[in-house]
Design a protein around this motif. Structure first.
Motif: not given
Length: 173
Positions: A1-26
């Protein structure tokens, strides 16, 4: 059985203006805390034997150690992602062609931990970036130098190029 499962990111990198902001998915992280009941039990020492008190203190020490370890791991993941952003900023801004070769050793030296620590915290962890979702290990690759010895190109970029060449070939030939 080849079950596919959705991958939920552990970390998000968002672009805010010229910077990249990190948030951890807790979302999946339990909120760890020590029940005040046990601290109170130690204070009411009249009702508790020395053996019980020793047992509770030992368990409290273990719990504090566990909580600190979990927080330390989260901090390390955060610092690794900060490093990835620093080293791979052009990739985040402009795409795969601009990915730089990067090895675990570089990141370990940058954040002051052992290489094996970086390897452990990036294992099976996914990051959602403005360029898509990637396994953290994806950012660690060696490079191949150009024929004239100038800038090296990340092997991930070369793999992607070869994949596209193969896909565009006539499968009948």
């Amino acid at each position: 059985e080849n079950e596919s499962r959705a991958i939920v990111p552990d970390i998000y990198i968002h672009k805010v203006g010229d910077d990249y902001v990190i948030s951890l998915n807790e979302d999946g992280m339990p909120k760890l805390k020590i029940s005040p009941y046990y601290r109170q039990l130690l204070k009411d020492s009249g009702n508790v034997t020395d053996q019980t008190k020793g047992y509770i203190q030992d368990k409290l020490r273990s719990a504090v150690w566990l909580i600190k370890s979990v927080h330390q791991r989260q901090r390390t993941i955060y610092r690794v992602v900060e490093c990835i952003i620093k080293f791979q900023r052009e990739f985040l801004d402009r795409g795969l062609q601009y990915m730089k070769p990067m090895v675990l050793k570089d990141v370990a030296a940058e954040i002051g931990v052992h290489e094996s620590t970086v390897s452990r915290v990036t294992s099976s962890k996914y990051v959602q970036t403005p360029r898509g979702m990637f396994e953290l290990k994806y950012f660690f690759s060696t490079g191949i130098s150009n024929s004239d010895g100038s800038d090296s190109v990340a092997t991930e970029y070369i793999k992607e190029k070869v994949k596209k060449i193969i896909e565009s070939e006539d499968s009948k030939k």
